[in-house]
Write a protein that holds these residues in place. Structure first.
Motif, PDB file in Angstrom:
ATOM      1  N   ASP A   1       0.921  10.588  -6.672  1.00  0.00           N
ATOM      2  CA  ASP A   1       0.169  10.897  -7.887  1.00  0.00           C
ATOM      3  C   ASP A   1       1.117  10.973  -9.082  1.00  0.00           C
ATOM      4  O   ASP A   1       1.719  12.010  -9.359  1.00  0.00           O
ATOM      5  N   THR A   2       1.260   9.862  -9.792  1.00  0.00           N
ATOM      6  CA  THR A   2       2.206   9.829 -10.917  1.00  0.00           C
ATOM      7  C   THR A   2       1.567   9.161 -12.128  1.00  0.00           C
ATOM      8  O   THR A   2       0.627   8.379 -11.972  1.00  0.00           O
ATOM      9  N   GLU A   3       2.096   9.441 -13.297  1.00  0.00           N
ATOM     10  CA  GLU A   3       1.518   8.913 -14.532  1.00  0.00           C
ATOM     11  C   GLU A   3       1.682   7.407 -14.673  1.00  0.00           C
ATOM     12  O   GLU A   3       0.931   6.751 -15.370  1.00  0.00           O
ATOM     13  N   ASN A   4       2.690   6.834 -13.987  1.00  0.00           N
ATOM     14  CA  ASN A   4       2.894   5.382 -14.133  1.00  0.00           C
ATOM     15  C   ASN A   4       2.538   4.608 -12.860  1.00  0.00           C
ATOM     16  O   ASN A   4       2.879   3.443 -12.725  1.00  0.00           O
ATOM     17  N   SER A   5       1.888   5.264 -11.904  1.00  0.00           N
ATOM     18  CA  SER A   5       1.438   4.657 -10.647  1.00  0.00           C
ATOM     19  C   SER A   5       2.577   4.268  -9.702  1.00  0.00           C
ATOM     20  O   SER A   5       2.334   3.676  -8.659  1.00  0.00           O
ATOM     21  N   VAL A   6       3.837   4.545 -10.093  1.00  0.00           N
ATOM     22  CA  VAL A   6       4.957   4.233  -9.205  1.00  0.00           C
ATOM     23  C   VAL A   6       5.192   5.469  -8.325  1.00  0.00           C
ATOM     24  O   VAL A   6       5.321   6.582  -8.841  1.00  0.00           O
ATOM     25  N   ILE A   7       5.217   5.269  -7.005  1.00  0.00           N
ATOM     26  CA  ILE A   7       5.364   6.412  -6.094  1.00  0.00           C
ATOM     27  C   ILE A   7       6.721   7.099  -6.320  1.00  0.00           C
ATOM     28  O   ILE A   7       7.754   6.433  -6.438  1.00  0.00           O
ATOM     29  N   ASP A   8       6.697   8.401  -6.406  1.00  0.00           N
ATOM     30  CA  ASP A   8       7.895   9.192  -6.712  1.00  0.00           C
ATOM     31  C   ASP A   8       8.873   9.177  -5.522  1.00  0.00           C
ATOM     32  O   ASP A   8       8.617   9.755  -4.472  1.00  0.00           O
ATOM     33  N   LYS A   9      10.006   8.497  -5.729  1.00  0.00           N
ATOM     34  CA  LYS A   9      11.012   8.327  -4.669  1.00  0.00           C
ATOM     35  C   LYS A   9      11.611   9.655  -4.244  1.00  0.00           C
ATOM     36  O   LYS A   9      12.009   9.826  -3.096  1.00  0.00           O
TER      37      LYS A   9
ATOM     38  N   MET B   1      14.468   4.568  11.494  1.00  0.00           N
ATOM     39  CA  MET B   1      14.999   4.068  10.217  1.00  0.00           C
ATOM     40  C   MET B   1      14.240   4.717   9.061  1.00  0.00           C
ATOM     41  O   MET B   1      13.018   4.740   9.050  1.00  0.00           O
ATOM     42  N   LYS B   2      14.975   5.229   8.117  1.00  0.00           N
ATOM     43  CA  LYS B   2      14.358   5.890   6.966  1.00  0.00           C
ATOM     44  C   LYS B   2      13.648   4.858   6.082  1.00  0.00           C
ATOM     45  O   LYS B   2      14.178   3.789   5.781  1.00  0.00           O
ATOM     46  N   LYS B   3      12.435   5.206   5.697  1.00  0.00           N
ATOM     47  CA  LYS B   3      11.660   4.314   4.834  1.00  0.00           C
ATOM     48  C   LYS B   3      11.056   5.084   3.679  1.00  0.00           C
ATOM     49  O   LYS B   3      10.906   6.299   3.757  1.00  0.00           O
ATOM     50  N   LEU B   4      10.707   4.341   2.626  1.00  0.00           N
ATOM     51  CA  LEU B   4      10.003   4.963   1.503  1.00  0.00           C
ATOM     52  C   LEU B   4       8.748   4.147   1.193  1.00  0.00           C
ATOM     53  O   LEU B   4       8.745   2.926   1.338  1.00  0.00           O
ATOM     54  N   ALA B   5       7.717   4.840   0.739  1.00  0.00           N
ATOM     55  CA  ALA B   5       6.480   4.147   0.377  1.00  0.00           C
ATOM     56  C   ALA B   5       6.618   3.540  -1.015  1.00  0.00           C
ATOM     57  O   ALA B   5       7.138   4.180  -1.929  1.00  0.00           O
ATOM     58  N   VAL B   6       6.162   2.278  -1.149  1.00  0.00           N
ATOM     59  CA  VAL B   6       6.188   1.609  -2.445  1.00  0.00           C
ATOM     60  C   VAL B   6       4.821   0.992  -2.691  1.00  0.00           C
ATOM     61  O   VAL B   6       4.246   0.371  -1.810  1.00  0.00           O
ATOM     62  N   ARG B   7       4.304   1.184  -3.900  1.00  0.00           N
ATOM     63  CA  ARG B   7       2.978   0.657  -4.215  1.00  0.00           C
ATOM     64  C   ARG B   7       3.103  -0.650  -4.989  1.00  0.00           C
ATOM     65  O   ARG B   7       3.865  -0.732  -5.951  1.00  0.00           O
ATOM     66  N   ASN B   8       2.364  -1.653  -4.533  1.00  0.00           N
ATOM     67  CA  ASN B   8       2.310  -2.922  -5.260  1.00  0.00           C
ATOM     68  C   ASN B   8       1.155  -2.838  -6.254  1.00  0.00           C
ATOM     69  O   ASN B   8      -0.014  -2.842  -5.876  1.00  0.00           O
ATOM     70  N   LEU B   9       1.508  -2.766  -7.539  1.00  0.00           N
ATOM     71  CA  LEU B   9       0.483  -2.523  -8.564  1.00  0.00           C
ATOM     72  C   LEU B   9      -0.515  -3.673  -8.693  1.00  0.00           C
ATOM     73  O   LEU B   9      -1.630  -3.494  -9.149  1.00  0.00           O
ATOM     74  N   ARG B  10      -0.095  -4.855  -8.284  1.00  0.00           N
ATOM     75  CA  ARG B  10      -0.989  -6.012  -8.355  1.00  0.00           C
ATOM     76  C   ARG B  10      -2.107  -5.917  -7.337  1.00  0.00           C
ATOM     77  O   ARG B  10      -3.153  -6.510  -7.506  1.00  0.00           O
ATOM     78  N   LEU B  11      -1.826  -5.218  -6.245  1.00  0.00           N
ATOM     79  CA  LEU B  11      -2.826  -5.145  -5.180  1.00  0.00           C
ATOM     80  C   LEU B  11      -3.643  -3.856  -5.231  1.00  0.00           C
ATOM     81  O   LEU B  11      -4.729  -3.772  -4.680  1.00  0.00           O
ATOM     82  N   CYS B  12      -3.096  -2.846  -5.904  1.00  0.00           N
ATOM     83  CA  CYS B  12      -3.730  -1.524  -5.915  1.00  0.00           C
ATOM     84  C   CYS B  12      -5.101  -1.588  -6.580  1.00  0.00           C
ATOM     85  O   CYS B  12      -5.239  -2.068  -7.699  1.00  0.00           O
ATOM     86  N   THR B  13      -6.152  -1.101  -5.876  1.00  0.00           N
ATOM     87  CA  THR B  13      -7.508  -1.131  -6.427  1.00  0.00           C
ATOM     88  C   THR B  13      -7.989   0.281  -6.778  1.00  0.00           C
ATOM     89  O   THR B  13      -9.178   0.521  -6.914  1.00  0.00           O
ATOM     90  N   LYS B  14      -7.048   1.213  -6.842  1.00  0.00           N
ATOM     91  CA  LYS B  14      -7.319   2.600  -7.268  1.00  0.00           C
ATOM     92  C   LYS B  14      -8.424   3.257  -6.440  1.00  0.00           C
ATOM     93  O   LYS B  14      -9.354   3.849  -6.977  1.00  0.00           O
TER      94      LYS B  14
END
Lengths: 166, 211
Positions: free
Chosen positions: A28-36, A1-14
């Protein structure tokens, strides 16, 4: 099954491990949202993340559970009541001069809606991809429930969300 | 003997717990709403009207209020799948239905309380019964949460009817954004007593003046 990575900004500790391991630079994106567009769904970032902030979100879902007719009838009765209660709470909030009552009635309207949504979810409308959800939208498009119904929004939903039931 | 929480209706049953309430009441707090044990009262025998599955007013036609919740539920479903644009579209439909729903003019707190009581005495028990026969644990979970949230709201409405809204002044009203549990206090509870999510899932309800 095709999946995509998604970052939860509330949990991300950089901790940045996702940046180090991603083979295509999608994390690696300017708004921390993983590039789909870039993400290939390989999952190495999710495995490397020490704070569990990245999940692999599926693009397809299995059909939702079928519900018994008796359950749906009983659930419908609660839904109808919840809709009435929300209306009363909204009205009382709107009419009152008392700020404390305004806050409580606004909270009541929110609370009742949440309980109602939960019922709706467990009564045949869990997945936006379900046949039930699509049939609803189609019905509204064919026969608008009231004037000025935003048909184009309903149509766009039908176009964007594929059906996962035969 | 059974002791009942005046805030949320939680019942401490001495027989089930195996300890007299008087032994624990001091320094103990209601596991649902955090009220101190000292305010609990002996439960008065209540005449539970045996309600058959209640008839709905209009079994065929769903109201705009029902459509609104159906759409806002699907908006949440999209949000959980990270489908942001789709979520916004369903949100738009939900707002449309909320706006066109007829206004509940001329209603008061007692009308709201009476609707909530109907849920607790008839509609939820009927739903629970249907879910038990169908072995539908999803719906049983909905009943468990929904009954607690409804009972808490009813106790707050009844308190307003009895003593006015002074008890809300100088403190905050919080709503759990997952299950709808309402909590009154300066800070939200660390964990939602109904659905167990952490405090940051609670939303503070602002007044008119503070907006």
């Amino acid at each position: 099954m095709k999946k995509l990575a998604v970052r939860n900004l509330r949990l991300c500790t950089k901790d940045c491990l996702c940046l180090y391991v991603c083979p295509v630079g999608a994390t690696d994106t300017e708004n921390s949202v993983i590039d789909k567009e870039k993400c290939t769904g390989c999952g190495v970032c999710a495995q490397a993340c020490p704070s569990g902030a990245i999940s692999m979100v599926p693009l397809e879902y299995p059909p939702q559970q079928q519900k018994a007719e008796t359950v749906l009838t009983a659930s419908r009765a609660v839904c109808q009541n919840k809709a009435g209660q929300e209306g009363i709470a909204r009205q009382l909030a709107e009419e009152t001069e008392d700020d404390a009552l305004y806050r409580l009635m606004s909270a009541a309207a929110k609370s009742i809606r949440l309980v109602h949504e939960d019922l709706s979810r467990e009564s045949g409308y869990m997945l936006p991809q379900s046949k039930n959800a699509r049939e609803r939208l189609q019905g509204w498009i064919q026969e608008p429930p009231a004037p000025d119904f935003p048909r184009e929004a309903a149509q766009e939903l039908l176009d964007r969300i594929p059906c996962n039931e035969s | 003997m059974r002791y009942i929480c005046p805030i949320c209706g939680y019942v401490y049953d001495e027989e089930k717990e195996g300890r007299a309430f008087s032994e624990i009441a001091d320094g103990w707090f209601c596991p649902i709403c955090g009220a101190p044990g000292t305010v609990f009262t002996v439960e008065e025998p209540r005449e539970e009207a045996v309600v058959a599955a209640p008839e709905t007013d209009s079994p065929e036609k769903q109201s705009f209020g029902e459509f609104a919740a159906l759409c806002s539920n699907l908006a949440r479903g999209c949000e959980k799948q990270y489908l942001e644009e789709e979520s916004a579209l369903y949100r738009r439909l939900a707002e449309y239905f909320t706006a066109v729903a007829p206004k509940a003019k001329g209603k008061n707190l007692e009308d709201l309380a009476s609707c909530l009581r109907n849920d607790l005495s008839g509609f939820y028990p009927a739903l629970r019964q249907a879910a038990e026969s169908a072995k539908d644990r999803g719906i049983l979970r909905v009943c468990t949460w929904g009954e607690k949230v409804t009972r808490m709201l009813l106790s707050l409405v009844e308190r307003c009817q009895k003593e006015g809204t002074d008890f809300l002044k100088g403190t905050s009203v919080w709503v759990c954004t997952i299950c709808g549990f309402i909590y009154i206090g300066d800070n939200p509870p660390e964990i939602c007593p109904v659905c167990k999510v952490p405090d940051w899932k609670f939303e503070k309800v602002e007044g008119r003046r503070s907006v």
